[in-house]
Motif scaffolding. Structure first.
Motif, PDB file in Angstrom:
ATOM      1  N   ASP A 122       0.838  -1.463  -0.090  1.00  0.00           N
ATOM      2  CA  ASP A 122       0.089   0.038   0.096  1.00  0.00           C
ATOM      3  C   ASP A 122       0.659   1.266   0.013  1.00  0.00           C
ATOM      4  O   ASP A 122       2.098   1.266  -0.215  1.00  0.00           O
ATOM      5  CB  ASP A 122      -0.960  -0.046   1.126  1.00  0.00           C
ATOM      6  CG  ASP A 122      -2.148   0.448   0.889  1.00  0.00           C
ATOM      7  OD1 ASP A 122      -2.581   1.485   0.128  1.00  0.00           O
ATOM      8  OD2 ASP A 122      -3.247  -0.018   1.320  1.00  0.00           O
ATOM      9  N   PHE A 123       0.189   2.394  -0.038  1.00  0.00           N
ATOM     10  CA  PHE A 123       0.922   3.599   0.100  1.00  0.00           C
ATOM     11  C   PHE A 123       1.741   4.244   1.282  1.00  0.00           C
ATOM     12  O   PHE A 123       2.610   4.959   1.189  1.00  0.00           O
ATOM     13  CB  PHE A 123      -0.060   4.839  -0.224  1.00  0.00           C
ATOM     14  CG  PHE A 123      -0.914   5.217   1.075  1.00  0.00           C
ATOM     15  CD1 PHE A 123      -0.247   6.529   1.684  1.00  0.00           C
ATOM     16  CD2 PHE A 123      -1.924   4.559   1.554  1.00  0.00           C
ATOM     17  CE1 PHE A 123      -1.267   6.818   2.816  1.00  0.00           C
ATOM     18  CE2 PHE A 123      -2.588   4.744   2.438  1.00  0.00           C
ATOM     19  CZ  PHE A 123      -2.411   6.126   2.916  1.00  0.00           C
ATOM     20  N   ASN A 139      -3.007   0.109  -5.686  1.00  0.00           N
ATOM     21  CA  ASN A 139      -3.590   1.479  -5.204  1.00  0.00           C
ATOM     22  C   ASN A 139      -5.143   1.146  -5.230  1.00  0.00           C
ATOM     23  O   ASN A 139      -5.606   0.818  -6.307  1.00  0.00           O
ATOM     24  CB  ASN A 139      -3.318   2.330  -6.317  1.00  0.00           C
ATOM     25  CG  ASN A 139      -4.261   3.622  -5.979  1.00  0.00           C
ATOM     26  OD1 ASN A 139      -4.161   4.186  -4.952  1.00  0.00           O
ATOM     27  ND2 ASN A 139      -4.919   3.985  -7.085  1.00  0.00           N
ATOM     28  N   LEU A 146      -5.296   8.939  -7.989  1.00  0.00           N
ATOM     29  CA  LEU A 146      -3.765   8.767  -7.765  1.00  0.00           C
ATOM     30  C   LEU A 146      -3.255   9.820  -8.869  1.00  0.00           C
ATOM     31  O   LEU A 146      -2.216  10.358  -8.386  1.00  0.00           O
ATOM     32  CB  LEU A 146      -3.437   7.342  -8.167  1.00  0.00           C
ATOM     33  CG  LEU A 146      -2.012   6.988  -7.739  1.00  0.00           C
ATOM     34  CD1 LEU A 146      -1.766   7.265  -6.482  1.00  0.00           C
ATOM     35  CD2 LEU A 146      -1.683   5.436  -8.032  1.00  0.00           C
ATOM     36  N   PHE A 205       3.374   8.517  -0.218  1.00  0.00           N
ATOM     37  CA  PHE A 205       3.097   8.308  -1.813  1.00  0.00           C
ATOM     38  C   PHE A 205       4.299   8.550  -2.785  1.00  0.00           C
ATOM     39  O   PHE A 205       4.060   7.536  -3.549  1.00  0.00           O
ATOM     40  CB  PHE A 205       1.926   9.294  -2.052  1.00  0.00           C
ATOM     41  CG  PHE A 205       0.434   8.777  -2.036  1.00  0.00           C
ATOM     42  CD1 PHE A 205       0.174   7.732  -2.472  1.00  0.00           C
ATOM     43  CD2 PHE A 205      -0.194   9.274  -0.787  1.00  0.00           C
ATOM     44  CE1 PHE A 205      -1.486   7.385  -2.447  1.00  0.00           C
ATOM     45  CE2 PHE A 205      -1.352   8.868  -0.543  1.00  0.00           C
ATOM     46  CZ  PHE A 205      -2.051   7.856  -1.324  1.00  0.00           C
ATOM     47  N   VAL A 217      -3.915  -0.703 -10.307  1.00  0.00           N
ATOM     48  CA  VAL A 217      -5.222   0.112 -10.168  1.00  0.00           C
ATOM     49  C   VAL A 217      -6.354  -0.330  -9.847  1.00  0.00           C
ATOM     50  O   VAL A 217      -6.669  -1.214 -10.906  1.00  0.00           O
ATOM     51  CB  VAL A 217      -5.131   1.437 -10.835  1.00  0.00           C
ATOM     52  CG1 VAL A 217      -6.112   2.424 -10.366  1.00  0.00           C
ATOM     53  CG2 VAL A 217      -3.696   1.906 -10.808  1.00  0.00           C
TER      54      VAL A 217
END
Length: 437
Positions: A122-123, A139, A146, A205, A217
Motif C-alpha cells: 500500500d501507500f 492502489n 492517484l 506516496f 489500480v
C-alpha cells in the motif's frame, strides 16, 4: 476453481495499510488470485485478521492470513488498543502510521523466509520498494485520485496546501476533478506540520510511486481510460488496471432473523424508491452532520434505510446518535441499521456525501460521469431533502438511474473482471525474471 493448470503458480505477499477500506479490497483481490491457484500471504495485525470476513472453505488452503503484532513505539501517542484506523480519531492516524513503520524489520524477515515471488503493498510503507523481490503498489483509490497526487517530482514542488486546490497542470484534458480547499486541509494538513510527525503522507506516496516496479489500480479502461493513461505518463512505468473488484457473495444458504425481517420491510415498499444511506467502512459523520442528514431524510418523505456506526473502535469512544424520538417519528418509513462499487453493482443512483480521505475526488469523478449527484457539502436539512428527491423522484432522476444501469454492466461484469485479473497475473508471471535479474 479456475486453477490455470498450464501456468506457473505464484506466491504473492500482500501488505495493506491498517484501514479496512484498504484491507477488504486487498482481500477481494487475494481471493480472486487464489481462485486461479496462486498462494497468497496476507499480512496484518492479529486483531485485524480476526475481524476480516471468513474465507470461503475452498480458498482457505491457498490464503495464509499472517498475523504480525503491531510493534510498540516509544513516545508514540497512539491509543493503547488501536490496531486500525477505525480505532482512532482522524488526528491520531499519523501515530498509527508511525507504529506501522516499525514493521520494517519483521517484513524484511518474512520476505526473506517466505520465498514470495511478488509483493503487493500500500501507500504507507515507503520503505518497502527497497525489498529484494518484484513489487507492485496496489492502489485502492481511483486512477483519477492517484493522478491528482502527481509524481514524486510534482510532490517535491508543492510547498503550500493551496497547491492542491487547483486543477492539476499535468492533466491534458478539461475536468472538474479537483478538491475544494477545506477538503485539502482535511487530507493533507499533516504534510505541513513537520515538527509533529516524522513522515508525511505525501512523502510516502511519492516514495512508493517512485520506487515500485509497477502500479496496480483498482479500475478499468472502460471506467477511467484517460486517467490510466495520465498515470503511465506521470510515472513512466507500467500501470495495470485490475478491474473494480466487486465483492463476491458466498451464499451459505442461511438466512438470519435480521435479514428475514429486513426483507419483509423492503418488500412492502415501492420498488426503486427506498433510499439507502451508508458512509463506508471508515467514515463517521459528526453528531451535527448526522442530525442534519436525519432531518433531511424526514423532510424528503421518502422511505429510507440508514446504516450508522454509533462508535468507532475501542480507542475512539466518541458516540454518535440520532435525535431522540427520530425512529418513532419516521416509523414505518425508515429503518436505522458501503461502497460505490457495491451500490452501482445493483444499479443504484448515488447521492455523494464526502467525509474521508479520497471520497471528495471519487465524488467528483462520479459527478463528472453523471453517475451521482454530489451534495454541495452543506449538510443543511433542506438541501439534503432536495438532493434526495432530485435523484429519487424528480424527472432528472432518469439521468442518474440510466447511468447507474450502464455502470452495473461495466462494474459488475464478472467476465470483464476475470479478463483484467488474468492479464495482471500474466504480467506478474512473465516479468519475474526480467525484474529479478
Amino acid at each position: 476453481m479456475d486453477s490455470m493448470p498450464n501456468k506457473k503458480k505464484l506466491h504473492i505477499a500482500m501488505f495493506p495499510w491498517l484501514d479496512f477500506g484498504h484491507m477488504i479490497p486487498y482481500l477481494e483481490l487475494a481471493k480472486l488470485m487464489a481462485q486461479k491457484g496462486h498462494h497468497i500471504s496476507f499480512l496484518s495485525t492479529p486483531q485485524n485478521i480476526d475481524y476480516l470476513p471468513k474465507l470461503p472453505p475452498n480458498l482457505a488452503s491457498l490464503i495464509d492470513l499472517v498475523k504480525l503484532p503491531l510493534p510498540h513505539v516509544e513516545k508514540n501517542n497512539l491509543p493503547k488498543d488501536a490496531k486500525a484506523t477505525i480505532d482512532v480519531p482522524y488526528n491520531k492516524v499519523p501515530y498509527l502510521k508511525k507504529a506501522y513503520d516499525a514493521f520494517k524489520d519483521s517484513m524484511a524477515r518474512f520476505l526473506k523466509d517466505s520465498h514470495s515471488n511478488w509483493l503487493l503493498y500500500d501507500f504507507v510503507p515507503y520503505w518497502l520498494p527497497a525489498s529484494s523481490i518484484p513489487n507492485a503498489f496496489f492502489n485502492i483509490f481511483t486512477a483519477a485520485g492517484l493522478s491528482f497526487i502527481g509524481s514524486k517530482a510534482h510532490l517535491d514542488k508543492c510547498k503550500n496546501l493551496e497547491d492542491f486546490a487547483v486543477p492539476s497542470s499535468w492533466v491534458p484534458f478539461p475536468t472538474i476533478v479537483t478538491l475544494r480547499f477545506f477538503r485539502v486541509m482535511k487530507i493533507f494538513q499533516d504534510n505541513f506540520s513537520r515538527d509533529k510527525f516524522d513522515v508525511m503522507a505525501l512523502f510516502r506516496f511519492g516514495k512508493v510511486l517512485d520506487g515500485c516496479d509497477i502500479v496496480a489500480v483498482r479500475s478499468s479502461m472502460e471506467f477511467e481510460p484517460k486517467w490510466l493513461r495520465v498515470l503511465e505518463d506521470l510515472h513512466r512505468k507500467p500501470v495495470l488496471p485490475i478491474g473494480q473488484l466487486p465483492p463476491v457473495v458466498y451464499d451459505n444458504g442461511y438466512e438470519t432473523k435480521t435479514w428475514v425481517w429486513t426483507k419483509d420491510w423492503l418488500d412492502k415498499k415501492a420498488k426503486g424508491l427506498v433510499v439507502y444511506i451508508a458512509f463506508g467502512r471508515e467514515a463517521k459523520p459528526s453528531q451535527e452532520v448526522l442530525i442534519e442528514i436525519a432531518l433531511g431524510l424526514k423532510q424528503s418523505k421518502l422511505p429510507f434505510f440508514l446504516v450508522i456506526r454509533t462508535g468507532q473502535g475501542q480507542a475512539n469512544t466518541e458516540l454518535t446518535k440520532l435525535l431522540e424520538g427520530f425512529e418513532e417519528r419516521t416509523k414505518g418509513r425508515g429503518l436505522v441499521w458501503s461502497s460505490v462499487v457495491e451500490a452501482l453493482q445493483f444499479e443504484k443512483a448515488l447521492i455523494l456525501l464526502t467525509f474521508y480521505a479520497d471520497q471528495g475526488i471519487n465524488a467528483k469523478v462520479l459527478e463528472e460521469k453523471h453517475i451521482g449527484n454530489k451534495h454541495d457539502g452543506s449538510f443543511i436539512r433542506n438541501s439534503m431533502a432536495k438532493s434526495l428527491r432530485l435523484v429519487m423522484v424528480e424527472e432528472v432522476d432518469k439521468i442518474y438511474k440510466d447511468k447507474a444501469k450502464e455502470m452495473k454492466g461495466m462494474l459488475g461484469d464478472r467476465t470483464s473482471q476475470d479478463r483484467y485479473l488474468d492479464s495482471f497475473l500474466d504480467y506478474l508471471i512473465s516479468h519475474l525474471k526480467n525484474i529479478c535479474t
